[in-house]
Design a protein around this motif. Structure first.
Motif, PDB file in Angstrom:
ATOM      1  N   SER A  97       0.594  -1.120  -0.046  1.00  0.00           N
ATOM      2  CA  SER A  97       0.133   0.043   0.045  1.00  0.00           C
ATOM      3  C   SER A  97       0.716   1.308   0.035  1.00  0.00           C
ATOM      4  O   SER A  97       0.250   2.394  -0.297  1.00  0.00           O
ATOM      5  CB  SER A  97      -0.925  -0.007   1.031  1.00  0.00           C
ATOM      6  N   GLY A  98       2.197   1.158   0.061  1.00  0.00           N
ATOM      7  CA  GLY A  98       3.269   2.332   0.249  1.00  0.00           C
ATOM      8  C   GLY A  98       3.225   2.380   1.944  1.00  0.00           C
ATOM      9  O   GLY A  98       4.391   3.013   2.234  1.00  0.00           O
ATOM     10  N   LEU A 149      -1.937  12.170  -3.878  1.00  0.00           N
ATOM     11  CA  LEU A 149      -1.171  11.364  -5.006  1.00  0.00           C
ATOM     12  C   LEU A 149      -2.124  10.205  -5.308  1.00  0.00           C
ATOM     13  O   LEU A 149      -3.165   9.853  -4.517  1.00  0.00           O
ATOM     14  CB  LEU A 149       0.091  11.055  -4.289  1.00  0.00           C
ATOM     15  N   SER A 150      -1.912  10.012  -6.693  1.00  0.00           N
ATOM     16  CA  SER A 150      -2.519   8.699  -7.161  1.00  0.00           C
ATOM     17  C   SER A 150      -1.873   7.583  -6.467  1.00  0.00           C
ATOM     18  O   SER A 150      -0.785   7.357  -5.770  1.00  0.00           O
ATOM     19  CB  SER A 150      -2.066   8.444  -8.820  1.00  0.00           C
ATOM     20  N   GLY A 151      -2.606   6.161  -6.875  1.00  0.00           N
ATOM     21  CA  GLY A 151      -1.900   5.243  -6.392  1.00  0.00           C
ATOM     22  C   GLY A 151      -0.387   5.050  -6.618  1.00  0.00           C
ATOM     23  O   GLY A 151       0.276   4.383  -5.686  1.00  0.00           O
ATOM     24  N   GLY A 152      -0.300   5.043  -8.046  1.00  0.00           N
ATOM     25  CA  GLY A 152       1.238   4.800  -8.306  1.00  0.00           C
ATOM     26  C   GLY A 152       2.193   5.754  -7.700  1.00  0.00           C
ATOM     27  O   GLY A 152       3.250   5.508  -7.286  1.00  0.00           O
ATOM     28  N   GLU A 174       4.299  -6.538  -3.649  1.00  0.00           N
ATOM     29  CA  GLU A 174       3.284  -6.195  -4.970  1.00  0.00           C
ATOM     30  C   GLU A 174       3.393  -4.792  -5.399  1.00  0.00           C
ATOM     31  O   GLU A 174       2.413  -4.358  -5.151  1.00  0.00           O
ATOM     32  CB  GLU A 174       1.724  -6.585  -4.174  1.00  0.00           C
ATOM     33  N   PRO A 175       4.598  -4.469  -5.861  1.00  0.00           N
ATOM     34  CA  PRO A 175       4.461  -3.043  -6.219  1.00  0.00           C
ATOM     35  C   PRO A 175       3.629  -2.557  -7.424  1.00  0.00           C
ATOM     36  O   PRO A 175       3.254  -1.442  -7.464  1.00  0.00           O
ATOM     37  CB  PRO A 175       5.912  -2.961  -6.705  1.00  0.00           C
ATOM     38  N   SER A 176       3.183  -3.552  -7.920  1.00  0.00           N
ATOM     39  CA  SER A 176       2.057  -3.142  -9.353  1.00  0.00           C
ATOM     40  C   SER A 176       0.760  -3.435  -8.819  1.00  0.00           C
ATOM     41  O   SER A 176      -0.149  -3.115  -9.729  1.00  0.00           O
ATOM     42  CB  SER A 176       2.816  -3.966 -10.530  1.00  0.00           C
ATOM     43  N   ALA A 177       0.713  -3.804  -7.772  1.00  0.00           N
ATOM     44  CA  ALA A 177      -0.784  -4.226  -7.662  1.00  0.00           C
ATOM     45  C   ALA A 177      -1.955  -3.281  -7.470  1.00  0.00           C
ATOM     46  O   ALA A 177      -1.727  -2.183  -6.961  1.00  0.00           O
ATOM     47  CB  ALA A 177      -1.138  -4.895  -6.143  1.00  0.00           C
ATOM     48  N   GLY A 178      -2.824  -3.327  -8.129  1.00  0.00           N
ATOM     49  CA  GLY A 178      -3.950  -2.145  -8.482  1.00  0.00           C
ATOM     50  C   GLY A 178      -3.608  -1.013  -9.434  1.00  0.00           C
ATOM     51  O   GLY A 178      -4.386  -0.034  -9.303  1.00  0.00           O
ATOM     52  N   LEU A 179      -2.584  -1.051  -9.997  1.00  0.00           N
ATOM     53  CA  LEU A 179      -2.164  -0.017 -11.051  1.00  0.00           C
ATOM     54  C   LEU A 179      -2.518  -0.432 -12.337  1.00  0.00           C
ATOM     55  O   LEU A 179      -2.763  -1.592 -12.622  1.00  0.00           O
ATOM     56  CB  LEU A 179      -0.612   0.092 -10.997  1.00  0.00           C
TER      57      LEU A 179
END
Length: 266
Positions: A97-98, A149-152, A174-179
């Motif tokens: 999630s960051g 900020l956006s998710g990315g 999972e760095p790319s999850a949900g993008l």
């Protein structure tokens, strides 16, 4: 990729940056048992598997957030990550999630490791933070809150914070999850730059096929049924040569005696 992190390591005789031996992971019951892993300096090492295999659990065990049920983990320059005992960490972690603090600006989030683990002056920290934000493509975003900020962009901010201490090793869940596909590809390019240009070793949990093939140098595929590693190696070679239906089910999104699920973050 820079000088070897382990004394005596050479280009022709690589030594493992991370070693796991007879590792069992899980909570009240093991999800995986008897794992033996070697992760080398300069790797982009992918942890793959379907739902419930323990991908994120393995990642957390490798960097010391969770204790293994059995076996050992050794990280070069650190030893057992369970025994950091208040020492400055030699690796960074970027969560799915960051994991940013919502009441703090992006710059304040990135500054946290520097404030905790160094005696640097405020101006010096601010300069380092600006540099890390430029590195991940967030120049000028330091005064914004995570919610703006956006998710990315939030994921990039999480990576900037993980890089704040100039560590040579980065764990990513999972760095790319949900993008969306474009944002995911841009994030993959960032990870490739961190690895190839800066020599940072990456250990990445993912199930995104595009990311697997674009960034991965080596991988393990965890299998819930056997509680072990089903296959390991270069993900592109595995994709092109695998005959095991369970392996093909993952790398080609085929069926292997039923529906295949590739998500999940246990």
């Amino acid at each position: 990729m820079g000088a070897p992190l382990i004394e005596g390591a050479t280009a022709t005789e690589p030594q493992a940056l991370i070693q796991a031996r007879d590792l069992s992971i899980g909570y009240s019951k093991p999800l995986m048992e008897g794992l033996n892993l070697d992760i080398y300096q300069g790797d982009v090492f992918l942890v793959l598997g379907g739902s419930g295999t323990g991908k994120s659990t393995l990642l957390k065990t490798l960097f010391g957030q969770l204790a293994p049920l059995a076996g050992t983990v050794h990280v070069a320059g650190v030893g057992d990550p369970q025994d950091l005992d208040g020492k400055r960490p030699q690796f960074g972690v970027s969560f799915q999630s960051g994991a940013l603090f919502g009441s703090m600006t992006i710059a304040q989030n990135v500054a946290l490791p520097l404030e905790r683990w160094t005696d640097l002056q405020r101006d010096t920290i601010a300069g380092i933070v600006d540099g890390k934000l430029r590195l991940v493509g967030l120049e000028g975003a330091g005064d914004r809150l995570p919610s703006e900020l956006s998710g990315g962009m939030q994921k990039r901010a999480g990576i900037a914070r993980a890089l704040a201490l100039e560590t040579p090793l980065l764990f990513l869940d999972e760095p790319s999850a949900g993008l969306d596909p474009v944002t995911s590809a841009e994030l993959d390019e960032l990870l490739i730059t961190l690895n190839r240009a800066l020599g940072i070793t990456l250990v990445v949990v993912t199930h995104e096929l595009e990311s697997i093939y674009s960034i991965g140098t080596r991988c393990v595929l965890l299998d819930r049924q056997t509680k072990g590693v089903l296959v390991s190696g270069d993900p592109r070679e595995i994709r092109d040569t695998a005959t095991d239906p369970r392996v093909r089910a993952f790398f080609h999104r085929e069926r292997a005696g039923g529906h295949v699920s590739v998500g999940g973050t246990l």
